[in-house]
Every structure is written in C-alpha cells, then in structure tokens.
Design a protein around this motif. Structure first.
Motif, PDB file in Angstrom:
ATOM      1  N   ASN A   1     -11.515  30.720  54.557  1.00 55.76           N
ATOM      2  CA  ASN A   1     -11.166  29.611  53.677  1.00 55.76           C
ATOM      3  C   ASN A   1      -9.987  29.967  52.776  1.00 55.76           C
ATOM      4  OD1 ASN A   1     -13.452  31.386  52.762  1.00 55.76           O
ATOM      5  ND2 ASN A   1     -13.040  30.420  50.822  1.00 55.76           N
TER       6      ASN A   1
ATOM      7  N   ARG B   1     -10.361  39.375  44.580  1.00 54.83           N
ATOM      8  CA  ARG B   1     -10.899  40.531  45.308  1.00 54.83           C
ATOM      9  C   ARG B   1      -9.747  41.329  45.914  1.00 54.83           C
ATOM     10  NH1 ARG B   1     -11.090  36.139  46.320  1.00 54.83           N
ATOM     11  NH2 ARG B   1     -13.144  35.268  46.014  1.00 54.83           N
TER      12      ARG B   1
ATOM     13  N   HIS C   1     -19.970  34.737  62.576  1.00 58.61           N
ATOM     14  CA  HIS C   1     -19.439  34.382  61.252  1.00 58.61           C
ATOM     15  C   HIS C   1     -18.671  35.578  60.718  1.00 58.61           C
ATOM     16  CE1 HIS C   1     -20.264  32.318  57.114  1.00 58.61           C
ATOM     17  NE2 HIS C   1     -19.071  32.910  57.155  1.00 58.61           N
TER      18      HIS C   1
ATOM     19  N   PHE D   1     -21.559  27.276  47.301  1.00 56.62           N
ATOM     20  CA  PHE D   1     -21.226  27.224  48.735  1.00 56.62           C
ATOM     21  C   PHE D   1     -22.334  26.529  49.544  1.00 56.62           C
ATOM     22  CE2 PHE D   1     -17.703  30.378  50.232  1.00 56.62           C
ATOM     23  CZ  PHE D   1     -16.847  29.958  49.242  1.00 56.62           C
TER      24      PHE D   1
ATOM     25  N   LEU E   1     -20.895  31.320  44.630  1.00 57.09           N
ATOM     26  CA  LEU E   1     -21.092  31.747  46.026  1.00 57.09           C
ATOM     27  C   LEU E   1     -22.546  31.606  46.491  1.00 57.09           C
ATOM     28  CD1 LEU E   1     -18.746  34.841  46.407  1.00 57.09           C
ATOM     29  CD2 LEU E   1     -18.372  32.494  47.107  1.00 57.09           C
TER      30      LEU E   1
ATOM     31  N   HIS F   1     -17.917  25.354  57.338  1.00 60.09           N
ATOM     32  CA  HIS F   1     -17.938  26.426  56.333  1.00 60.09           C
ATOM     33  C   HIS F   1     -17.512  25.869  54.972  1.00 60.09           C
ATOM     34  CE1 HIS F   1     -16.993  30.179  54.335  1.00 60.09           C
ATOM     35  NE2 HIS F   1     -17.537  30.846  55.340  1.00 60.09           N
TER      36      HIS F   1
ATOM     37  N   LEU G   1      -8.881  33.055  45.571  1.00 59.75           N
ATOM     38  CA  LEU G   1      -9.176  31.922  46.444  1.00 59.75           C
ATOM     39  C   LEU G   1      -9.847  30.755  45.756  1.00 59.75           C
ATOM     40  CD1 LEU G   1     -10.917  33.810  49.412  1.00 59.75           C
ATOM     41  CD2 LEU G   1      -8.626  32.820  49.424  1.00 59.75           C
ATOM     42  N   LEU G   2     -10.724  31.052  44.821  1.00 61.14           N
ATOM     43  CA  LEU G   2     -11.659  30.031  44.341  1.00 61.14           C
ATOM     44  C   LEU G   2     -11.217  29.446  43.005  1.00 61.14           C
ATOM     45  CD1 LEU G   2     -15.011  31.915  45.132  1.00 61.14           C
ATOM     46  CD2 LEU G   2     -13.723  30.354  46.623  1.00 61.14           C
TER      47      LEU G   2
ATOM     48  N   HIS H   1     -14.498  36.665  59.522  1.00 56.81           N
ATOM     49  CA  HIS H   1     -13.203  36.033  59.241  1.00 56.81           C
ATOM     50  C   HIS H   1     -12.043  37.024  59.281  1.00 56.81           C
ATOM     51  CE1 HIS H   1     -15.374  32.502  57.840  1.00 56.81           C
ATOM     52  NE2 HIS H   1     -16.019  33.211  56.946  1.00 56.81           N
TER      53      HIS H   1
ATOM     54  N   ASP I   1     -20.223  37.524  57.829  1.00 56.67           N
ATOM     55  CA  ASP I   1     -19.325  37.099  56.735  1.00 56.67           C
ATOM     56  C   ASP I   1     -18.255  38.163  56.424  1.00 56.67           C
ATOM     57  OD1 ASP I   1     -18.317  35.153  55.092  1.00 56.67           O
ATOM     58  OD2 ASP I   1     -20.130  34.922  53.895  1.00 56.67           O
TER      59      ASP I   1
ATOM     60  N   PHE J   1     -15.907  39.538  53.661  1.00 54.23           N
ATOM     61  CA  PHE J   1     -16.437  39.296  52.321  1.00 54.23           C
ATOM     62  C   PHE J   1     -17.702  40.151  52.126  1.00 54.23           C
ATOM     63  CE2 PHE J   1     -13.960  35.550  53.432  1.00 54.23           C
ATOM     64  CZ  PHE J   1     -13.123  35.468  52.330  1.00 54.23           C
ATOM     65  N   PHE J   2     -18.030  40.394  50.887  1.00 57.76           N
ATOM     66  CA  PHE J   2     -19.216  41.175  50.489  1.00 57.76           C
ATOM     67  C   PHE J   2     -19.201  42.623  50.997  1.00 57.76           C
ATOM     68  CE2 PHE J   2     -20.463  36.648  50.835  1.00 57.76           C
ATOM     69  CZ  PHE J   2     -20.531  36.407  49.483  1.00 57.76           C
TER      70      PHE J   2
HETATM   71  O1  5CU Z   1     -16.255  35.926  48.202  1.00 58.43           O
HETATM   72  C1  5CU Z   1     -15.774  34.843  48.500  1.00 58.43           C
HETATM   73  O2  5CU Z   1     -15.050  34.188  47.772  1.00 58.43           O
HETATM   74  C2  5CU Z   1     -16.071  34.294  49.831  1.00 58.43           C
HETATM   75  C3  5CU Z   1     -15.190  33.351  50.395  1.00 58.43           C
HETATM   76  O3  5CU Z   1     -14.243  32.905  49.804  1.00 58.43           O
HETATM   77  N1  5CU Z   1     -15.417  32.965  51.641  1.00 58.43           N
HETATM   78  C4  5CU Z   1     -16.461  33.417  52.318  1.00 58.43           C
HETATM   79  O4  5CU Z   1     -16.639  33.089  53.486  1.00 58.43           O
HETATM   80  N2  5CU Z   1     -17.323  34.267  51.736  1.00 58.43           N
HETATM   81  C5  5CU Z   1     -17.139  34.703  50.504  1.00 58.43           C
END
Ligand code: 5CU
Length: 376
Positions: free
Chosen positions: A98, A68, A12, A222, A218, A195, A46-47, A14, A323, A326-327
């Motif tokens: 994503n 971010r 996992h 998610f 998140l 995902h 993104l969100l 990206h 992940d 991210f994070f």
């Molecule tokens: O932090 C985030 O927005 C995300 C995201 O968009 N996609 C993901 O896989 N993890 C965190």
C-alpha cells in the motif's frame, strides 16, 4: 533453517520494486521516502497517522524519526528469497504494498502500472516456480485504461490476480462503475486480493493516540476498513451480479467472520430492505458469499481467530501469509526468524491440531489450487 521444499505458500507478502521507491523518493507528501540525519536507513512514511511525526522531524533534527526504516526487505528480491528460505516458504505470491497506485494522477497511472507490473513479472522470472505476483491496477485512470491494464496483466506469465485497496475509483468498492472491472477480472480468472490502507478517520483514536504507536491504526483501523469495504460490496449486490468474482481478504477478512452473524441479523431486520424486495427467501447470505466467493488469508496471529476464519469460509478457503516486510523483529536479527511469521504458522498448526490435511491445505495446498501455483 527450515526446508524450502516443505510446501508452505505465502500469499500475503509485499514489495516496493525499485522504480516505485524512486517515485516515493521524489514526493513531498505521503507515501514518501526520506532520509533523516537522526537515522541510518531512509524512512518510509505511509500512513495518515504518521504525517504529524513527519512534519515534526522535518522541523527538528532531535525529533523522533517518522515511519519505518526502508530496509532491503522492502525492495530486494534476493532478500525476499532469503526470508522465504529462512521460514521454509516454498512459494510466494508477491504484491505491491500500500498505497499501490492510488495517489498517482490519471495521466501517469496507466504507464506506471505497466512498468511496475512488468517489473514484478521480471522479478518472478528470476525465480521460476518460487515467485508469482498479484498485479496493481491504475484505478485513478479511465475505465478504458483500467480494462487495458487487466488485459495486460492477464497475459503476464506469473500474474495470479490483482491487489486492490478499498478506495476503488474514489467512492469505494460498491461503486457500480466498478462492475465492468469486476466482470473483466472474473472473466480473466484473476482473484482480487483486497488489502486495507486508509484505516479509520484519525479522530476515532483520540487525543492520546500518539502514545500508542501503530497499534490502533494497524490492529483495528486496517481490519475495520476491510470489513466495511467487503460488507458494502455484499450489500450492493456485487457478488450476485458477478458470481465468478473471487476475492481474497487480507488479515482473515478483518472482522468479517466475527461480525457476519450481526450483519445478517441487521439485514433481515431492516424495513427498508424488506420494502425494496431485497429479502427474498432465495437471497444469498453473507455466509453463502463467504463460502462461495471469499477466501481469507491466515494473517491473524491466533488459533482462536484462525478457527473462526476456517469455520466461516471453510478450511479449504484459508491461506497462509506473512505480511513481510512489515512487522520485522525489533530485538533480534532481521535476517533470522520473524516472530510475526512463527505466530501465524503456530496458530495454523494449533487450530488444525489432529487434522493434518487441513494444516497442509492452509499452509500451502489451498493457495496452490486456487492460484494455480503448480502451473508455471
Ligand atoms: O506497518 C504498516 O504500516 C503496514 C502497512 O502499511 N501495510 C501493511 O500491509 N502492513 C503494515
């Protein structure tokens, strides 16, 4: 620095390859990459929950910057390898992050899918035996184009599956129009990595959501999105119809391992399902599907939750993930160790204490077997 030969596999993880970043730079709505005078790095927004802060920042240079920072961690393959080496990760199965190709017009998505999947293939080719990838499908295109894309990616040397969001062809993953796609993926032995992206409707977070940063969408949105999507697949009979379909669920299946018992109870107490003859003694339960067609990643940050995941699906069906990107750490150097990773490795070791074969399996052995990572 941990040894890169320790056998850890990250399934996992990206990237946005450079051509995808270029697409986002040209956009005016999410997903979008924008520069703001108040921040040094361009911002990645993104969100849905980030749209309000995007609008505020476009109007007022004093406003909080949205999204971010788009650091090199998102798009540089050298940075990915550095991250892997720092955390002792031997192999990674990289996927487009994503919202994949979900926002593209049908007229452009097949060509862009081809370009991006070829780009991933080339990136993996730069680090043979270390990088593999899950391809992205042009789900906004015609069925014929989607099936051509499956044919294309099954021929790419380092492709080991496809990453899919929960929207499917626009109506979710229980849409019968997706059956030919599921059958083609099963036939090509390409597992789906499912995902989330869309979360839950913003209203559920209430008027004070802005005070809580990214936590509610998140941490809760998610995983619930994933749980709902896979439960709809189960209820629609997809898993019975396509018995060879294999699906890897992000974030340890959202809440599926925890809620499987309740889902089962609701199924067997439903008069409509009984009248429709859907409760035959021979029916496969959620537990059967979890053990036969579902794999779970181990991105759940807690030994308690990880034990539940391993008990639900089997310790031979859970696979380490990070992940990344991210994070990232907020207060230490991003080029060093990430707590979001060490929490997961510690959770695996704690949950499988005294069972070293399970520890090794979850950290890398399962992924190597299921995704054929010892083949080039
Ligand atoms: O932090 C985030 O927005 C995300 C995201 O968009 N996609 C993901 O896989 N993890 C965190």
């Amino acid at each position: 620095m941990a040894s890169p030969t320790s056998g850890i596999v990250d399934i996992h993880t990206h990237m946005y390859p450079p051509s995808y970043v270029e697409i986002m730079e040209k956009r005016t709505t999410i997903p979008i990459v924008r520069k703001f005078p108040q921040a040094s790095d361009p911002r990645l927004i993104l969100l849905e929950e980030e749209v309000k802060s995007l609008e505020d920042a476009l109007k007022d240079p004093q406003a909080k910057v949205p999204g971010r920072p788009l650091t090199t961690h998102y798009s540089s393959v050298q940075q990915k390898i550095h991250f892997m080496d720092t955390h002792g990760i031997r192999k990674s199965v990289v996927s487009l992050a994503n919202p994949w190709l979900d926002f593209l017009d049908a007229s452009e998505s097949p060509a862009i899918a081809k370009k991006i999947n070829d780009e991933f293939s080339d990136l993996c080719g730069q680090y043979p035996r270390r990088l593999f990838f899950f391809a992205a499908l042009p789900l906004t295109a015609s069925l014929e184009d989607i099936l051509s894309s499956v044919e294309h990616v099954r021929g790419l040397k380092y492709c080991r599956g496809v990453i899919l969001g929960t929207s499917g062809l626009g109506k979710g993953l229980d849409d019968p129009r997706l059956l030919p796609v599921y059958k083609a993926l099963a036939e090509a032995k390409l597992p789906i990595f499912l995902h989330p992206h869309y979360g839950l409707p913003s209203e559920v977070w209430g008027d004070r959501a802005g005070e809580y940063g990214h936590v509610l969408p998140l941490a809760l949105g998610f995983p619930m999105e994933t749980t709902i999507a896979v439960t709809r697949m189960f209820l629609s009979g997809v898993f019975d119809e396509v018995r060879e379909l294999q699906i890897i669920l992000a974030h340890s299946g959202g809440t599926l391992p925890f809620l499987a018992g309740r889902i089962e109870s609701c199924v067997v107490h439903d008069g409509q399902l009984l009248r429709e003859g859907k409760l035959a003694k021979s029916r496969r339960t959620v537990w059967d599907v979890l053990k036969e067609q579902i794999y779970l990643d181990a991105v759940v940050y807690s030994p308690t939750s990880l034990k539940l995941a391993a008990e639900s699906s089997g310790a031979d069906r859970v696979m380490f993930g990070t992940d990344h990107p991210f994070f990232p750490p907020l207060e230490t150097d991003e080029q060093g160790e990430w707590e979001s990773v060490t929490w997961n490795t510690a959770a695996i070791r704690k949950a499988t204490e005294g069972k070293s074969a399970e520890t090794e399996a979850i950290l890398g052995g399962n992924a190597t077997r299921v995704l054929r990572l010892d083949e080039e």
